[in-house]
Enzyme design. Structure first.
Site, mmCIF file in Angstrom:
data_model
loop_
_atom_site.group_PDB
_atom_site.id
_atom_site.type_symbol
_atom_site.label_atom_id
_atom_site.label_comp_id
_atom_site.label_asym_id
_atom_site.label_seq_id
_atom_site.Cartn_x
_atom_site.Cartn_y
_atom_site.Cartn_z
ATOM 1 N N HIS A 147 43.281 33.617 38.400
ATOM 2 C CA HIS A 147 43.852 35.089 38.409
ATOM 3 C C HIS A 147 42.113 35.174 37.811
ATOM 4 O O HIS A 147 43.372 35.782 36.003
ATOM 5 C CB HIS A 147 44.961 34.578 37.485
ATOM 6 C CG HIS A 147 45.142 36.496 37.625
ATOM 7 N ND1 HIS A 147 44.594 37.495 38.085
ATOM 8 C CD2 HIS A 147 46.183 37.295 36.119
ATOM 9 C CE1 HIS A 147 45.108 38.480 37.111
ATOM 10 N NE2 HIS A 147 45.918 38.490 36.857
ATOM 11 N N CYS A 204 44.315 43.925 34.610
ATOM 12 C CA CYS A 204 44.785 42.890 35.978
ATOM 13 C C CYS A 204 44.580 43.409 37.011
ATOM 14 O O CYS A 204 43.802 43.188 38.250
ATOM 15 C CB CYS A 204 46.280 42.360 35.758
ATOM 16 S SG CYS A 204 46.228 41.157 33.887
ATOM 17 N N CYS A 262 53.635 30.045 37.117
ATOM 18 C CA CYS A 262 52.819 32.253 36.195
ATOM 19 C C CYS A 262 51.242 31.313 36.501
ATOM 20 O O CYS A 262 50.344 29.821 36.620
ATOM 21 C CB CYS A 262 52.802 31.246 34.465
ATOM 22 S SG CYS A 262 54.639 30.559 33.676
ATOM 23 N N SER A 263 50.270 31.961 36.456
ATOM 24 C CA SER A 263 49.081 32.056 36.566
ATOM 25 C C SER A 263 47.734 32.076 36.231
ATOM 26 O O SER A 263 49.110 31.642 34.854
ATOM 27 C CB SER A 263 48.290 33.694 37.522
ATOM 28 O OG SER A 263 48.391 34.728 36.823
#
Length: 398
Positions: free
Chosen positions: A343, A83, A212-213
């Site tokens: 994301h 990430c 939550c992404s």
């Protein structure tokens, strides 16, 4: 002595739900890269080196993506660091300027993701997260999907140690969704009530779905330059100086602290921030605006402490005092963060840099943090990938 590094051009696409738009990664990269070049006012042939970040894709997808901008024979490397991939590409591009190897580099990142939770694509070899997962499973009840379990476990530990409440985590989701309403690049632009955040489906307590992404498609691009390049091309009015940057990977303490928070990178983040503050000669109290890695609300909360915004155990007080939104001591994730902006792994770190560049230039429209655009305004960026690597960068208007 290291050369100064300046951000002179930024660009990104709108982040989209996977499959919502008929495009492929070269289209994303062309859009983000072209915008960055136009922002810098230069042609692609001025770029001397390129680092391209993505997590999901075949080898040399970076070349294929960048060829949408031009084919000039310059070095192009493909970067994958989970990430933190986008900010790792940024780190490498800055390193080349800092070391005097080049005068103008490009960091570009993209992702074309599958819908749903992240899964392993290589089941015939050791999972790089296996040690982290096994250590976490000894501390908290194991659950799948793995990512919300890992960060949810860190949140549960914080609750057990410091009395943090479910509402503290929900307030972070509320804040970031509210911020994203003013971001045309965000995947979600809907404001929710605190009750809606709390009542959303529980993914892994304390994390509801709206904390939550999401998986996302999209791209970001950042052009970096030396002081000589900035002077030659008359870019001083728009240049943003990178005044500190650090990358830190897992330390022995990740596994010996007997802490879920350490296993998801809190100590990596703390060390990277410490190095950046030392390089830049300022502390967290001097920062106006922050883009940090809120893959889950629990990670934003523990990162407040890792970045030194407060002492361990006091993040809940920051939240209750509205210290991390407009009118507070800092504005954290004015873009909406990963939770609401989206994301796409390879693009996230570059989108963070883009947002902070706009903030320091004073061109962030309704999202503008006034103190960031004032003389001496400072911005801080935090991007983390488990397995692990964290990149922290600091910026100031040149």
């Amino acid at each position: 002595m290291a050369n100064k590094v300046y951000v002179v051009g930024v660009g990104m696409t709108k982040f989209e739900k996977p499959g919502a738009k008929d495009w492929d990664y070269p289209d994303m990269a062309r859009e983000a890269g072209t915008r960055a070049l136009e922002d810098a006012g230069i042609a692609y042939d001025a770029i001397q080196q390129v680092h391209v970040g993505y997590v999901y894709g075949d080898s040399t997808s970076g070349q294929r993506a960048v060829y949408e901008l031009g084919k000039t024979g310059v070095p192009i490397t493909n970067v994958n660091n989970n990430c933190s991939t986008g900010s790792t590409a940024l780190y490498l591009a800055a390193q080349a300027i800092r070391g005097g190897l080049y005068d103008c580099t490009l960091a570009l990142g993209f992702e074309k993701m599958q819908p749903g939770s992240l899964t392993s694509h290589f089941d015939d070899r050791t999972n790089p997260m296996l040690d982290h997962l096994m250590a976490l499973a000894e501390l908290q009840e194991f659950s799948l999907p793995a990512a919300p379990f890992m960060f949810g476990a860190a949140g549960r530990e914080h609750m057990e140690r410091y009395g943090t409440t479910l509402e503290h985590f929900a307030k972070i989701g509320f804040k970031n969704h509210k911020h994203s309403v003013n971001n045309p690049y965000a995947q979600f632009q809907t404001e929710y009530t605190l009750e809606q955040i709390q009542d959303a489906p529980m993914i892994y307590s304390p994390l509801t779905k709206l904390q939550c992404s999401p998986t996302s498609d999209g791209s970001g691009a950042v052009i970096l330059a030396s002081e000589a390049f900035v002077d030659k091309h008359g870019l001083a009015d728009q240049a943003v100086e990178m005044i500190g940057q650090s990358m830190v990977t897992d330390m022995e303490s990740t596994f010996t602290d007997n802490s879920a928070q350490s296993l998801v990178g809190k100590e990596m983040s703390r060390e990277a921030a410490r190095q950046v503050y030392e390089q830049a000669g300022f502390g967290p109290e001097d920062v106006a605006v922050i883009e940090l890695h809120d893959c889950f609300s629990a990670n934003e909360l523990i990162t407040y402490e890792a970045l030194g915004l407060c002492a361990d155990g006091e993040a809940g007080k920051l939240i209750d005092n509205d210290d991390t939104t407009y009118g507070g001591r800092w504005v954290v994730n004015p873009s909406g963060g990963l939770i609401s902006k989206g994301h796409p792994l390879g693009a996230t770190g570059l989108a963070q840099c883009s947002e902070l560049t706009w903030q320091l230039r004073g061109t962030a429209d309704k999202r503008q943090v006034e103190r960031a655009a004032q003389a001496g305004g400072i911005a801080l960026q935090h991007n983390i990938g488990l397995g692990g690597a964290v990149v922290v960068s600091a910026y100031r208007r040149a």
